[in-house]
Write a protein that holds these residues in place. Sequence first.
Motif, PDB file in Angstrom:
ATOM      1  N   HIS A  70       2.535   2.429   9.029  1.00 44.11           N
ATOM      2  CA  HIS A  70       2.796   3.018   7.757  1.00 44.11           C
ATOM      3  C   HIS A  70       4.237   3.745   7.870  1.00 44.11           C
ATOM      4  N   LEU A 105       0.100   5.275   0.092  1.00 42.36           N
ATOM      5  CA  LEU A 105      -0.797   6.225   0.212  1.00 42.36           C
ATOM      6  C   LEU A 105      -0.155   7.691   0.141  1.00 42.36           C
ATOM      7  N   LEU A 158      -1.787   6.886  10.585  1.00 45.19           N
ATOM      8  CA  LEU A 158      -1.309   6.005   9.538  1.00 45.19           C
ATOM      9  C   LEU A 158       0.073   5.538  10.190  1.00 45.19           C
ATOM     10  N   ARG A 172       0.870  -1.238  -0.023  1.00 43.48           N
ATOM     11  CA  ARG A 172      -0.002   0.141   0.040  1.00 43.48           C
ATOM     12  C   ARG A 172       0.870   1.217   0.064  1.00 43.48           C
ATOM     13  N   ARG A 192     -10.486   2.087   7.553  1.00 43.58           N
ATOM     14  CA  ARG A 192     -10.030   1.815   6.215  1.00 43.58           C
ATOM     15  C   ARG A 192      -8.867   1.456   5.998  1.00 43.58           C
ATOM     16  N   PHE A 193      -7.666   1.671   7.172  1.00 44.48           N
ATOM     17  CA  PHE A 193      -6.332   1.362   6.805  1.00 44.48           C
ATOM     18  C   PHE A 193      -5.766   0.558   7.655  1.00 44.48           C
TER      19      PHE A 193
END
Length: 326
Positions: free
Chosen positions: A35, A13, A30, A11, A158-159
């Motif tokens: 992330h 973003l 995030l 992923r 969502r993440f």
Amino acid sequence: MCADDTLVPRRILLVSGLSGAGKSSILRILEDLDHEVIDNPPLGMLDDIVARAERPVAIGVDSRTRGFDASAVLEALARLRVNPNLRVELIYATAEESVLLRRYTATRRRHPLALHGSIKEGIEEETTLTAPLRAAADLVIDTSDMPPPELRQFVESRFSPWQGGSAEGLTVALMSFAFPAGLPREADIVFDARFLRNPHYDPALAPKTGLDADVAAYVAEDSDYLPFLDQIHTMLQLVLPRFVQEGKKYATIAIGCSGGRHRSVTLVEALAKRLAAPDGMGTYQGSGQWPIMIMHRELARQGLGAWRWARKPTGSLADEALPPVS
């Protein structure tokens, strides 16, 4: 983790939007979700950053970025999306002008594009400058009336880290809400359940919610309840596959009532059961079973619950403590 990591698209973003709308908060969330976060790197370094990263990456890009140009960001986005090993998405954070003005006034910060003008002029210039990014965004997050805990829930829903199956193609969010509290700005489709019989007027049911069996049964006794639920289900069976064809990655289906506690909650729960059932939505051209989440906005604001999965992403570790809809 999958035996062969290369089979799982990584992923990437890109997080952009208006200054003061919450981009930094989204990046911090995030980062908490594992992330690798880089804020405002030179645009020319995007490809190199992605090539070197070994984890999911979140990159902040806004008007403060050196050499910022919306068309250049979109070109970089297009280049990254050519790589089948990457799942690249653009997030855009926004808020109403009055809210942004209030936030800047409260913090006494200087708007990055208003060094020699008013904050209002800076907001207007940035809105125009970033408009192409908003138009191309996979997800627009309007934080105008979204407090920090709700923003965190929204981003996490969502993440949250997925160990596999990151190519379901579409995540469906079913949201209940109260019309007097405002329409959910992220909603793609809105249904109005205020015509159904209202448990609020039954003293025994008023303090409860649509999560309680007796409230749900009361709402379901309305002769128009089942036809309404059937019609919503039928419409989604038509519309959601078309969303997939368009490349849409998130679809929020909102159902509202007067208080956001009884009728809308009952319908969202019932619809989630249908969609999460093996034959409720099925598969579409090999897309797999779409993740389906439930969000009761007003209940969450009252501390009575938060989002949960009705059907988790394939291989997801997200929300393990919460059971699926039964």
